[in-house]
Scaffold this motif. Sequence first.
Motif, PDB file in Angstrom:
ATOM      1  N   THR A 120      -1.765  -2.286  -5.087  1.00 39.25           N
ATOM      2  CA  THR A 120      -1.139  -3.044  -4.005  1.00 39.25           C
ATOM      3  C   THR A 120      -0.674  -4.386  -4.562  1.00 39.25           C
ATOM      4  O   THR A 120      -0.911  -4.713  -5.726  1.00 39.25           O
ATOM      5  N   ARG A 166       0.831  -1.194   0.000  1.00 41.36           N
ATOM      6  CA  ARG A 166       0.000   0.000   0.000  1.00 41.36           C
ATOM      7  C   ARG A 166       0.870   1.251   0.000  1.00 41.36           C
ATOM      8  O   ARG A 166       1.872   1.326   0.706  1.00 41.36           O
ATOM      9  N   TYR A 194      -5.088  -3.936  -5.877  1.00 44.32           N
ATOM     10  CA  TYR A 194      -6.116  -2.972  -5.506  1.00 44.32           C
ATOM     11  C   TYR A 194      -5.611  -1.537  -5.639  1.00 44.32           C
ATOM     12  O   TYR A 194      -4.511  -1.195  -5.179  1.00 44.32           O
ATOM     13  N   THR A 195      -6.419  -0.694  -6.245  1.00 43.36           N
ATOM     14  CA  THR A 195      -6.144   0.738  -6.296  1.00 43.36           C
ATOM     15  C   THR A 195      -6.676   1.384  -5.017  1.00 43.36           C
ATOM     16  O   THR A 195      -7.465   0.773  -4.292  1.00 43.36           O
ATOM     17  N   PRO A 196      -6.308   2.628  -4.756  1.00 42.86           N
ATOM     18  CA  PRO A 196      -6.903   3.311  -3.599  1.00 42.86           C
ATOM     19  C   PRO A 196      -8.427   3.375  -3.695  1.00 42.86           C
ATOM     20  O   PRO A 196      -9.122   3.266  -2.680  1.00 42.86           O
ATOM     21  N   HIS A 234      -3.156   4.797  -0.325  1.00 41.37           N
ATOM     22  CA  HIS A 234      -3.953   3.666   0.155  1.00 41.37           C
ATOM     23  C   HIS A 234      -4.192   3.779   1.665  1.00 41.37           C
ATOM     24  O   HIS A 234      -5.307   3.564   2.156  1.00 41.37           O
ATOM     25  N   LEU A 256     -10.352   0.520  -2.213  1.00 41.88           N
ATOM     26  CA  LEU A 256     -10.421   0.488  -0.748  1.00 41.88           C
ATOM     27  C   LEU A 256     -11.528   1.365  -0.185  1.00 41.88           C
ATOM     28  O   LEU A 256     -11.770   1.349   1.020  1.00 41.88           O
TER      29      LEU A 256
END
Length: 311
Positions: free
Chosen positions: A250, A221, A254-256, A225, A259
């Motif tokens: 990540t 992250r 995963y992108t921010p 993130h 999340l």
Amino acid sequence: MDVHRAGMMNFQDCDMDEMDMKNRKMQHFEERVDSGVDSLKEDEYMKIVEEIEILRFEDPIANPKGTCESWTQEVTEDGDTYLHLAIIHEAEDYAIQIIKQCQNDPFLNRQNNQRQTALHLAVITEQPHMVDRLLKAGCDPQLVDQSGNTALHIACKRGLLACFSVLTQIETQHLHSILSFPNYSGHTCLHIAAVNNYLSMVESLVQLGADVNAKEQCSGRTSLHLAVDLQNLDLVHTLIALGADVNCLTYGGYTPYHLTFGRQNSEIQRQLYNRTAQELRAMPESESEESDEERSSDEDCMYDDIQFCGR
């Protein structure tokens, strides 16, 4: 002086009331920087006071090579040297004498049992003037404690702007190395400042050359993130303004923006949705879900074999 004796030395300008006050103050520190002064009997305590009072320092001019005396080998059972103790007790005059006597000597970088140097302790006790003296005398700002933290990591964790300012004025080569160095939790100074919401430090670190897209080593992250995890809109705005990559992934892909799902702050989700590449907006497929499906399918087959005797 008994080098294995559990004790903390006092100094001429520190009376018992001051010591009690400082010991209470130190209890609030996450790092342990005392060496058991409360466990000393009165006669043992007074003996240490006498020992430090008769300690003699040579004139540094007469000792140009900076070679320290035998007293530099004396430590408490916690590994604290005279210099550690002088800084812990904020006995500035004694600390300055020791530093002058040991210019560019390895003694200045001695670490106690928690691997704290005098520089770490000067930051913990919030003495920026002592941080400056130690750096100029040859202390290594790249040394880490038992948690992998440099003195700058600690300043970022505690939001100590004065110490931060002094530490970031060191040589460019050392500073670049420190800014990119993760502690044993995988966090750089920028991650630590971001998590603790010290926005001015975050801005300064990036301006000094910290990688705004650096990934913490546990899950990959970035600070952005982490800002989403914390639901900190101001931090999200600050990082985006500093050039944070909203499309950074990540280790799990995963992108921010991803999340933001299941989180309450819809403004953060909206801000990131508008900036995230269209092809990255959909949630990535979960390997764990695929594994569960495959496992379920295998179990069904096994059940069928048993039920129908393999037919």
